[in-house]
Design a protein around this motif. Structure first.
Motif, PDB file in Angstrom:
ATOM      1  N   ILE A   1       0.862  -1.184   0.000  1.00  0.00           N
ATOM      2  CA  ILE A   1       0.000   0.000   0.000  1.00  0.00           C
ATOM      3  C   ILE A   1       0.898   1.233   0.000  1.00  0.00           C
ATOM      4  CG2 ILE A   1      -1.903  -1.144   1.212  1.00  0.00           C
ATOM      5  CD1 ILE A   1      -0.997   0.213   3.762  1.00  0.00           C
ATOM      6  N   ASP A   2       0.324   2.358  -0.350  1.00  0.00           N
ATOM      7  CA  ASP A   2       1.116   3.581  -0.403  1.00  0.00           C
ATOM      8  C   ASP A   2       1.184   4.159   1.011  1.00  0.00           C
ATOM      9  OD1 ASP A   2       2.479   5.811  -1.032  1.00  0.00           O
ATOM     10  OD2 ASP A   2       1.096   6.515  -2.576  1.00  0.00           O
ATOM     11  N   THR A   3       2.128   3.670   1.810  1.00  0.00           N
ATOM     12  CA  THR A   3       2.156   4.010   3.247  1.00  0.00           C
ATOM     13  C   THR A   3       2.347   5.506   3.494  1.00  0.00           C
ATOM     14  OG1 THR A   3       4.470   3.301   3.232  1.00  0.00           O
ATOM     15  CG2 THR A   3       2.866   1.742   4.098  1.00  0.00           C
ATOM     16  N   ASP A   4       2.917   6.218   2.529  1.00  0.00           N
ATOM     17  CA  ASP A   4       3.071   7.675   2.684  1.00  0.00           C
ATOM     18  C   ASP A   4       1.721   8.364   2.842  1.00  0.00           C
ATOM     19  OD1 ASP A   4       5.728   7.264   2.342  1.00  0.00           O
ATOM     20  OD2 ASP A   4       5.817   8.022   0.284  1.00  0.00           O
ATOM     21  N   ASN A   5       0.706   7.783   2.229  1.00  0.00           N
ATOM     22  CA  ASN A   5      -0.610   8.420   2.260  1.00  0.00           C
ATOM     23  C   ASN A   5      -1.439   8.038   3.491  1.00  0.00           C
ATOM     24  OD1 ASN A   5      -0.261   9.844  -0.091  1.00  0.00           O
ATOM     25  ND2 ASN A   5      -1.038   8.177  -1.389  1.00  0.00           N
ATOM     26  N   PHE A   6      -0.931   7.102   4.264  1.00  0.00           N
ATOM     27  CA  PHE A   6      -1.654   6.717   5.478  1.00  0.00           C
ATOM     28  C   PHE A   6      -0.975   7.394   6.669  1.00  0.00           C
ATOM     29  CE2 PHE A   6      -2.896   3.587   2.397  1.00  0.00           C
ATOM     30  CZ  PHE A   6      -4.237   3.372   2.677  1.00  0.00           C
ATOM     31  N   THR A   7      -1.558   8.493   7.097  1.00  0.00           N
ATOM     32  CA  THR A   7      -0.932   9.334   8.114  1.00  0.00           C
ATOM     33  C   THR A   7      -0.902   8.638   9.475  1.00  0.00           C
ATOM     34  OG1 THR A   7      -2.104  11.071   6.945  1.00  0.00           O
ATOM     35  CG2 THR A   7      -0.902  11.722   8.940  1.00  0.00           C
ATOM     36  N   PHE A   8       0.270   8.650  10.077  1.00  0.00           N
ATOM     37  CA  PHE A   8       0.422   8.062  11.418  1.00  0.00           C
ATOM     38  C   PHE A   8      -0.249   8.955  12.460  1.00  0.00           C
ATOM     39  CE2 PHE A   8       3.023   7.961  15.383  1.00  0.00           C
ATOM     40  CZ  PHE A   8       2.553   6.743  15.837  1.00  0.00           C
ATOM     41  N   ARG A   9      -0.914   8.347  13.421  1.00  0.00           N
ATOM     42  CA  ARG A   9      -1.506   9.118  14.527  1.00  0.00           C
ATOM     43  C   ARG A   9      -1.186   8.410  15.840  1.00  0.00           C
ATOM     44  NH1 ARG A   9      -7.689  11.153  14.840  1.00  0.00           N
ATOM     45  NH2 ARG A   9      -7.737  11.510  17.098  1.00  0.00           N
ATOM     46  N   GLU A  10      -0.514   9.145  16.714  1.00  0.00           N
ATOM     47  CA  GLU A  10      -0.047   8.518  17.949  1.00  0.00           C
ATOM     48  C   GLU A  10      -1.160   8.386  18.981  1.00  0.00           C
ATOM     49  OE1 GLU A  10       3.680   9.960  19.233  1.00  0.00           O
ATOM     50  OE2 GLU A  10       3.969   8.277  20.591  1.00  0.00           O
ATOM     51  N   HIS A  11      -2.016   9.428  19.073  1.00  0.00           N
ATOM     52  CA  HIS A  11      -3.045   9.426  20.113  1.00  0.00           C
ATOM     53  C   HIS A  11      -4.429   9.319  19.492  1.00  0.00           C
ATOM     54  CE1 HIS A  11       0.088  10.291  22.973  1.00  0.00           C
ATOM     55  NE2 HIS A  11       0.501  11.293  22.198  1.00  0.00           N
ATOM     56  N   PRO A  12      -5.010   8.158  19.573  1.00  0.00           N
ATOM     57  CA  PRO A  12      -6.310   7.953  18.918  1.00  0.00           C
ATOM     58  C   PRO A  12      -7.459   8.472  19.778  1.00  0.00           C
ATOM     59  CG  PRO A  12      -5.629   5.953  20.004  1.00  0.00           C
ATOM     60  CD  PRO A  12      -4.527   6.944  20.237  1.00  0.00           C
ATOM     61  N   ASP A  13      -8.648   8.478  19.190  1.00  0.00           N
ATOM     62  CA  ASP A  13      -9.867   8.718  19.951  1.00  0.00           C
ATOM     63  C   ASP A  13     -10.246   7.432  20.679  1.00  0.00           C
ATOM     64  OD1 ASP A  13      -9.925  11.299  18.963  1.00  0.00           O
ATOM     65  OD2 ASP A  13     -11.113  10.720  17.211  1.00  0.00           O
TER      66      ASP A  13
END
Lengths: 347, 347
Positions: free
Chosen positions: A163-175
């Motif tokens: 998958i194009d991992t660049d386009n899947f933004t990392f988020r450290e603190h989820p809801d």
């Protein structure tokens, strides 16, 4: 490694990459662009409104999903593949990627250039019996789970999707919600996901296109507070939904040959809670990017184990294992091996 | 005329000839047997349970109409055709007869042996636009009516269907009923046939498979005395029904590319009453084997003109025009012309 002349045959249902979703179209685009970036001479056989840095060989201006006159679609796919086989001498290898059934077999003994096909579904026993009449035709499996089902075929390698991992933004603190993303079917386990969420008392967001199954079986559980229906998510929305989720629930009921949502969620840093079915064990690193449970009971009882996983590490592992680079490298290796074997056989 | 090496590609839905009905399968059998009888070297690519004096090349033991596991059928048709193209050098010509869409185009530029295709339906404008990308592919039309619709394609000839006239028993003295035989659709004009019969006060027998259209629109007219429903007729019943009919009613509403029931009725000596649509004028000799009317009104008023036709002459003309011999001769002529043109082009 020499530069290869590659004919990459896309489905001609819609553009490459697809306007919204379409796993085969997305994969095809990712692979084609990756091959060009590595210096290979790629000709993409796709619709005229596709976007690519490869040479575009367009048999049709647009895809048949957008034009009801383009029917029967099978003939459109067939002539797009034929267009490449007619120019076979210009290529070292032809890679047929279309999702449906292996039309490539019809050309297996007619094309002077080898044709390799990636299988995007798991065939029935009867389909295999037919396909195995062409034992010389090379197939690529998308998981070992799928490869195991392909007895009688020549499976040259297994290449997991990228998958194009660049386009899947990392988020450290989820809801604080859980996420179910996928089609509403018995096989995908949406009702099981609802059960899990209810038992652990967490909010569940459902993201998929509304259909009859939704209206009949899912909607009665949707209260807008504990079980929330988002609708169908486009790409941007999907990334946001993944990133905000405490975990992706994947209580899969069918033996699927892959599980693209797992890789996508992980690329956003979101760990997954999955049942041990199909290709799950090949996609998830148990205890690192998610937890693989044997039963629904176990998943309900031990879900907090999933929340404890390090989201940064989930993301890192996902990039390493499902980044496009790995997939492109592996396909180049597959192509080279087939081209070499063909050369030896014909000289 | 030299002997030709012919690959004749049948549909692989069922046996050749078909167990009950199937116009393409019947035609294919008739042509293959006629070609063998004339001394040609024919290889029939058909299911293993087919019956032929040609060499049988069976890719499958039986057809996909009889086996729900043989799916998708398109791939079965495709690989049956591919099996012939793979052996192209053994043949002077490949004749693709399958009913559906022209898969033969996919091989047009790959086969060293010319492939000619008989079209068994009339394509849409969009289909033609696609097919005409292969202007070198030769087509045979089944009527001039159909040929007129094939602009952009290379139609090498028109060959009207043949039937096995020996099997259609002549009957000089019919019973007192009119006959409608065909599918129950608006296009076939069954309701118009009922109207005609009521207006002239004659009994009408309807022979076709029961379906939703029958139950909704036809059954209310069936009283078992003036309008009689026979059900679906097998071959023997069909011949009896034709022979006993005073006339066949053919108030066709759609522009059909042929009208096999016309030739069959005529072969039993039964004249036909038809509307002037589609290929009707090419199949009926107006005033000899039937009467062609411009309107339903005219048909109702002047139906006795049909009864006055000489049934012996109807039969004779049908044998001369629709006997298998004429069809086989014309196909040999078509083949020879294509083979010769191919030879000139490639030497």
């Amino acid at each position: 490694m020499n530069s290869l002349r590659i004919a990459h045959i896309a489905p001609v249902a819609t553009t490459i990459p697809p306007p919204k979703s379409g796993s085969v179209e997305t994969m095809t685009s990712l692979l084609t662009e990756g091959l060009v970036a590595r210096g290979h001479d790629v000709t993409l056989f796709a619709t005229g409104d596709s976007t690519t840095t490869a040479k575009l060989a367009a048999t049709y201006p647009h895809g048949y999903w957008h034009d009801e006159n383009m029917w029967p679609w099978e003939l459109y796919e067939m002539l797009n593949l034929a267009a490449a086989v007619e120019r076979a001498s210009e290529f070292d290898i032809i890679h047929y990627e279309a999702a449906y059934y292996p039309m490539s077999l019809a050309f297996a003994r007619l094309s002077p250039t080898p044709i390799v096909q990636t299988l995007h579904h798991s065939p029935s026993t009867a389909e295999l019996a037919l396909w195995s009449r062409y034992p010389e035709a090379p197939f690529v499996a998308i998981s070992n789970e799928q490869a195991r089902l392909l007895s009688g075929l020549t499976v040259v390698d297994t290449v997991l999707h990228g998958i194009d991992t660049d386009n899947f933004t990392f988020r450290e603190h989820p809801d604080d919600y859980l996420l179910f993303l996928g089609r509403f079917t018995d096989g995908k386990g949406v009702l099981q996901a609802i059960e899990i969420a209810k038992r652990v008392g967490m909010r569940l967001i459902l993201a998929a296109a509304e259909d009859e199954y939704y209206r009949q079986k899912v909607a009665p559980h949707v209260d807008g507070r504990h079980v929330v229906y988002y609708g169908e998510a486009d790409f941007a929305a999907k990334v946001k939904l993944y990133g905000g989720a405490h975990a992706l629930l994947y209580p899969i009921q069918a033996r699927e040959p892959f599980g693209l949502v797992l890789a996508e969620a992980m690329a956003c840093g979101t760990p997954v809670a999955a049942l041990d079915k199909g290709a799950v064990r090949e996609v998830i690193d148990d205890g690192v990017t998610g937890v693989i449970f044997q039963t629904l009971e176990e998943m309900a009882n031990e879900l907090p184990r999933v929340f404890d996983l390090d989201r940064r590490r989930v993301r890192e592992r996902a990039v390493a294992r499902f980044g496009a680079a790995r997939m492109v490298d592996e396909y180049v290796r597959v192509y080279s091996r087939i081209v070499e074997a063909h050369r030896v056989r014909h000289h």
